[in-house]
Design an enzyme around this catalytic site. Structure first.
Site, PDB file in Angstrom:
ATOM      1  N   GLY A 613      -7.820 -11.676   5.853  1.00  0.00           N
ATOM      2  CA  GLY A 613      -8.121 -11.941   4.546  1.00  0.00           C
ATOM      3  C   GLY A 613      -6.634 -12.547   4.377  1.00  0.00           C
ATOM      4  N   GLY A 615      -4.682 -13.047   0.564  1.00  0.00           N
ATOM      5  CA  GLY A 615      -4.171 -11.948  -0.538  1.00  0.00           C
ATOM      6  C   GLY A 615      -3.237 -12.946  -1.332  1.00  0.00           C
ATOM      7  N   GLY A 616      -2.583 -12.834  -2.472  1.00  0.00           N
ATOM      8  CA  GLY A 616      -1.817 -13.335  -3.659  1.00  0.00           C
ATOM      9  C   GLY A 616      -1.039 -14.894  -2.538  1.00  0.00           C
ATOM     10  N   PHE A 617      -0.477 -13.590  -1.743  1.00  0.00           N
ATOM     11  CA  PHE A 617       1.383 -14.123  -1.078  1.00  0.00           C
ATOM     12  C   PHE A 617       0.928 -14.999   0.385  1.00  0.00           C
ATOM     13  CE2 PHE A 617       1.819 -10.490  -2.995  1.00  0.00           C
ATOM     14  CZ  PHE A 617       2.205 -10.374  -4.083  1.00  0.00           C
ATOM     15  N   GLY A 618      -0.626 -14.881   0.621  1.00  0.00           N
ATOM     16  CA  GLY A 618      -0.407 -16.168   1.865  1.00  0.00           C
ATOM     17  C   GLY A 618      -2.003 -14.989   2.668  1.00  0.00           C
ATOM     18  N   VAL A 620      -3.775 -13.667   5.780  1.00  0.00           N
ATOM     19  CA  VAL A 620      -3.494 -12.286   7.029  1.00  0.00           C
ATOM     20  C   VAL A 620      -4.229 -12.779   8.323  1.00  0.00           C
ATOM     21  CG1 VAL A 620      -3.745  -9.541   6.828  1.00  0.00           C
ATOM     22  CG2 VAL A 620      -3.720 -10.916   4.996  1.00  0.00           C
ATOM     23  N   LYS A 634       0.610 -10.483   7.703  1.00  0.00           N
ATOM     24  CA  LYS A 634       0.182 -10.921   6.868  1.00  0.00           C
ATOM     25  C   LYS A 634       1.390 -12.055   6.655  1.00  0.00           C
ATOM     26  CE  LYS A 634       0.542 -11.721   2.082  1.00  0.00           C
ATOM     27  NZ  LYS A 634       0.471 -11.039   1.115  1.00  0.00           N
ATOM     28  N   ASP A 730       0.219  -0.227  -8.274  1.00  0.00           N
ATOM     29  CA  ASP A 730      -0.897  -1.217  -8.335  1.00  0.00           C
ATOM     30  C   ASP A 730      -2.101  -0.176  -7.675  1.00  0.00           C
ATOM     31  OD1 ASP A 730      -2.679  -3.198  -9.137  1.00  0.00           O
ATOM     32  OD2 ASP A 730      -1.773  -4.946  -7.923  1.00  0.00           O
TER      33      ASP A 730
END
Ligand SMILES: *[C@@H]1O[C@H](CO)[C@@H](O)[C@H](O)[C@H]1NC(C)=O
Ligand SMILES: *[C@@H]1O[C@H](CO)[C@@H](O)[C@H](O)[C@H]1NC(C)=O
Length: 918
Positions: A613, A615-618, A620, A634, A730
């Site tokens: 995956g 995500g916005g932060f890096g 996975v 992650k 969220d």
């Protein structure tokens, strides 16, 4: 049809609420709801009976005769059983008054010549959130022959109640809603004599009586106007054992009813005693008011309660009508009050409280144009006292089946006190007020305070080191030196993340020093003081044969200890290298919920082989722990400007939140630039994927219900099982993950806070959240609260029901699911509401029920939305209904097993599957 009607009603509520929101926005009448609310409360008829006894066995009564040497006795005039104070306090000296009192309760007392603060701990069956009247009684009776009563402070738990300066014969009373499971009453020596107490009485009050918004009500007056007796009226006349004092002004005329006040026809929420209400005062004629005035402290807040009942039989059809004024300005407390014959009625002035005035001018007048003089049967005046200090954090009250979140300090220190029978003056609250905190204890100044250091040096402790110490999560310094402690050093101490000083000298420990402690010592994080002992071997694992090599002479100073420990550590390293590396790595990888080094992360992810995956932060990655357990790793991109402290604090917070419907954080890596979060792996991806039109495996109705219940469980725990509550902020289908058994778990909770700097750096005031799930009320109120998550949950329920996404992007404008679904609900068109892919395979009743729940969650005005506990209860009901009607299987089995094949879409790169998808 019942459901149809409920829906119509709800739509009405919705429209009214919408109107309210619009009106608020357009007219700018913020708080209009409150402004519209009357500033008075009028006691309603038809509640509890007059003088109704809460229970025949004095349930909710604790009656303590302090210093009494008789175990239990029945009080001669009231019939209330009193007990001696033995079980409530372990300090002080019992004494007897040297003058004679009629009331046996006053004859004995307990004095406290030692210790600055001494406390009684009362533990009623239920204390937390219950309303209590607490009365402390004092009768000096020259017990010490000094002919002078002392002056001292009385505390309710950690807050000052008042100074007791009239100790010859008095009592003080307070009404309070307990915030803990116990109630402490403490006497504090202020250097003006030895504190003492004669009796302590606790009475449970009905929650509807005496409204308290914060703080406590200190009773100033409780008057039975024109009362006849010369002693106070209390139990059994007053079921709550309030003390009523008779009082009468010279120019007032006594009146009384010969007929009893009909208890059955005169229900009244304040449980007023017939004896009090049957007498009243009146004036000569209607043009003369009943007047009285009282001195007030302009800085304090006061509340008044007036109790009326018509006791004169007026000509038929006639009723007495009154107005009440409190400030001599003829501004009335309420519109005129009409009295019914023999029927109690209470008029309350409690909002806003009286403040800023040096005097209260009470005046009760006949209403304009009426010709019966005013009357008054009874009244009470209270002063509000603030209770600004919170007791030391306690875990009590948390659902026992759940893991702790934090806040275990109180429980832990009490366990330590009991376990080692600590003989110091350890009473009342450990931390508050700070000048009376327990010996050897230091706390933070937070509210509630937390324990940061504990010094039990030379305290005659015996036995081994109890695990309770490790529950003092914020402990920085622990001194257990020079006791008779034995046994092995427990592993648990290494769980204290902030521990920087540990003194274990002068004890008789055996075994080895846990490796983790040595490591912290080696890193310079821990000032570890131990002395060597033939039985305390300083390497792992302990090997009898080699013991002698490592025996160290007794250490006097910690500097020597440091040097020698360094030596041991290097010796240990050499010893390990010889044996191969398996010893260290195996045990460390195995243990979950911990910190990992970057090299371990590389190993777990097989050098970042499988991306599952983005995500916005890096990215996975799929990973595997040594015990073959799959995890999702992650990796935070190094460019992230996430602060070191926030990351660590957040990771540690997430590691202590455990629930079967929350994705578990297995561990984290915080190795220089490299930061990673390691979560349990969720084989079936996220809910968004399952609901998407491209997914060929359509979720059945029952599966959807199960997912809703699971997610509600998880969210309910975040809201109500954690203290302080965790707000997800969220919540959306891509944050609801499914494991191999299709059990749903919430992910990403608390992360929005940790990563706020990253996503919201340019617009820091913009609340986190995803379009479509963000509470419409947020732009106006701006704060995050539970109700915001409830809104998002409602939207998710609608998605589960309809199979449609929250926002359908259109060519002209985006269409929100609520705009789509409400017209269908209004037409009661359930067939078109429910996901067509179910092809009618659902239970209509349960579908309507879920629609109703979703609607209540998505109400536009936050305060009208239910709490998650209620949502959960209602969803559970739906579930139970479906499963009792359907196949006769057990619910849990139904929910946890799935006919779905184990999907492999976790390998699809583009989809947001991993726990941190965003
Ligand atoms: C009410 O009583 C007062 C005092 O006795 C008297 O002066 C007054 O005239 C009376 N008023 C009426 C309307 O009777
Ligand atoms: C604990 O108390 C003892 C005796 O009062 C004192 O000597 C010692 O330094 C204290 N320990 C710490 C860590 O402050």
């Amino acid at each position: 049809m019942g459901t149809g009607r409920a829906i119509t009603e709800m739509l009405l509520v919705l429209k009214v609420s919408l109107f309210f929101v619009i009106a608020t926005a357009v007219l700018g009448v913020g708080n209009s709801e409150h402004a519209a609310a009357r500033n008075i409360n009028i006691g309603h008829h038809g509640g509890r009976k007059l003088a109704e006894t809460p229970s025949p066995e004095f349930k909710g009564f604790i009656s303590i005769d302090c210093g009494s040497n008789v175990e239990d006795y029945i009080h001669p005039t009231t019939g209330i059983p009193y007990t001696s104070d033995e079980g409530f306090i372990d300090t002080g000296i019992a004494a007897t008054a040297s003058r004679y009192y009629d009331d046996p309760v006053k004859q004995t007392l307990r004095s406290f010549p030692q210790g600055k603060r001494n406390c009684y701990t009362l533990r009623p069956n239920e204390a937390r959130n219950k309303k209590y009247l607490i009365r402390a009684r004092f009768a000096y009776g020259n017990y010490d022959g000094k002919d002078k009563g002392p002056v001292f402070d009385l505390y309710l738990g950690v807050n000052k109640w008042r100074t007791v300066d009239d100790t010859n014969e008095t009592y003080h009373e307070i009404i309070h809603v307990a915030s803990t499971d116990y109630i402490d009453v403490c006497l504090v020596n202020i250097g003006q004599g030895v504190p003492f107490i004669s009796a302590l009485e606790l009475r449970h009050l009905d929650s509807s009586m005496y409204r308290i918004e914060s703080g406590a009500l200190l009773k100033l007056r409780r008057i039975d106007v024109a009362g006849t007796g010369n002693s106070i009226i209390r139990y059994p006349d007053d079921a709550y054992d309030r003390y009523w004092h008779a009082s009468q002004k010279d120019d007032w005329i006594k009146i009384a009813s010969n007929s009893t006040i009909y208890a059955s026809s005169s229900g009244e929420a304040y449980g007023l005693p017939v004896e009090v209400m049957k007498t009243a005062a009146k004036t000569q004629n209607a043009s003369i008011p009943l007047k009285a005035n009282f001195t007030l402290d302009p800085l304090s807040k006061y509340y008044c309660y007036f109790h009326f009942a018509e006791v004169e039989k007026l000509e038929s059809g006639q009723q007495r009508e009154l107005t009440i004024s409190l400030d001599d300005q003829r501004s009335y407390l309420t519109e005129s009050v009409i009295l019914d014959y023999l029927t109690p009625r209470t008029i309350v002035q409690d909002n806003p409280p009286i403040t800023g005035a040096p005097r209260l001018f009470l005046s009760i007048n006949a209403a304009q144009g009426t010709h019966f003089p005013p009357i008054l049967n009874a009244y009470e005046i209270f002063k509000l006292i603030e209770l600004p200090n919170e007791p030391t954090a306690t875990e009590d009250g948390m659902p026992s089946s759940l893991f702790y979140f934090s806040c275990m300090d109180y429980k832990a220190i009490m366990e330590i006190k009991t376990r080692y029978n600590v003989t110091r003056n350890w009473q009342g609250d450990p931390c508050v007020p700070s000048n009376y905190s327990w010996d050897g204890l230091n706390c933070t100044n937070d509210n509630p305070p937390r324990i940061i250091s504990l010094n039990l040096s030379s305290s005659n402790l015996t036995g081994d080191i109890d695990t309770s110490f490790s529950k003092l999560e914020l402990l920085q310094s622990l001194d257990l030196s020079f006791n008779n402690l034995t046994g092995r050093l427990p592993q648990v101490l290494e769980q204290l993340p902030n521990l920087n000083t540990l003194d274990l000298r002068g004890n008789k420990f055996t075994g080895s020093i846990p490796e983790a402690l040595l490591e912290q010592f080696r890193n310079g994080k821990l000032d570890l003081r131990v002395d060597a002992h033939p039985d305390l071997c300083l390497y792992t694992p302990c090997k009898g044969k080699k013991k002698k090599e490592f025996v160290i002479p007794v250490l006097a100073s910690s500097i020597t200890a440091v040097l020698i420990l360094l030596f041991i550590v290097s010796a240990l390293a050499i010893y390990r290298r010889k044996r191969g590396s398996d010893v260290v790595t195996k045990s460390s990888i195995k243990s979950k919920n911990r910190q990992y080094s970057y090299s371990e992360v590389v190993k777990i992810t097989n050098n970042f082989k499988n991306i599952i995956g983005k995500g916005g932060f890096g990215n996975v990655y799929l990973g595997k722990l040594e015990d073959e357990i799959q995890v999702a790793v992650k990796l935070l991109s190094p460019s992230s400007n996430q602060g070191y402290k926030e990351f660590r604090a957040e990771a540690q917070l997430l590691m202590v939140v455990h629930h079967r419907n929350l994705v578990t954080l297995v561990g984290y890596c915080d190795d220089g630039e490299n930061k990673a979060l390691i979560y349990e792996y969720m084989a079936n991806g996220n809910l968004q994927h399952h609901l998407s039109v491209t997914n060929p495996n359509v979720l059945t109705w029952n599966e959807r219900l199960c997912i809703a219940v699971d997610a509600a469980h998880g969210l309910e725990y975040l809201h109500n099982g954690c203290k302080p509550p965790i707000i997800h902020r969220d919540l959306k289908p891509s944050n609801i993950l499914l494991n191999e058994n299709m059990q749903a778990k919430i992910a990403d909770f608390g992360l929005s806070r940790a990563f706020a700097t990253e996503s919201d750096s340019h617009v820091s005031t913009c609340p986190a959240g995803t379009l479509g799930y963000v509470d419409p009320e947020i732009p106006t109120s701006g704060n995050f609260n539970k109700k915001r998550d409830v809104y998002s949950f409602g939207i998710i329920l609608f998605e589960l029901i309809t199979g449609r996404p929250a926002i359908i992007r259109g060519p002209m404008r985006n269409n929100h699911i609520l705009d789509w679904v409400y017209p269908l609900i209004e037409r009661a068109d359930i067939q078109n509401i429910v996901d067509p892919r179910l092809e009618g395979e659902f239970n209509t009743t349960s579908a309507w029920k879920v629609v109703e729940i979703a609607m209540s969650c998505a109400l536009p005005v936050a305060i009208q939305r239910p709490d998650m506990s209620q949502v959960l209860a209602e969803l559970n009901e739906c579930l139970a209904q479906v499963f009792t009607r359907g196949r006769n299987q057990r619910m849990t089995t139904e929910c946890r097993t799935s006919s779905m094949p184990h999907n492999t879409f976790h390998l699809e790169l583009e989809s947001e599957i991993a726990p941190f998808a965003r």
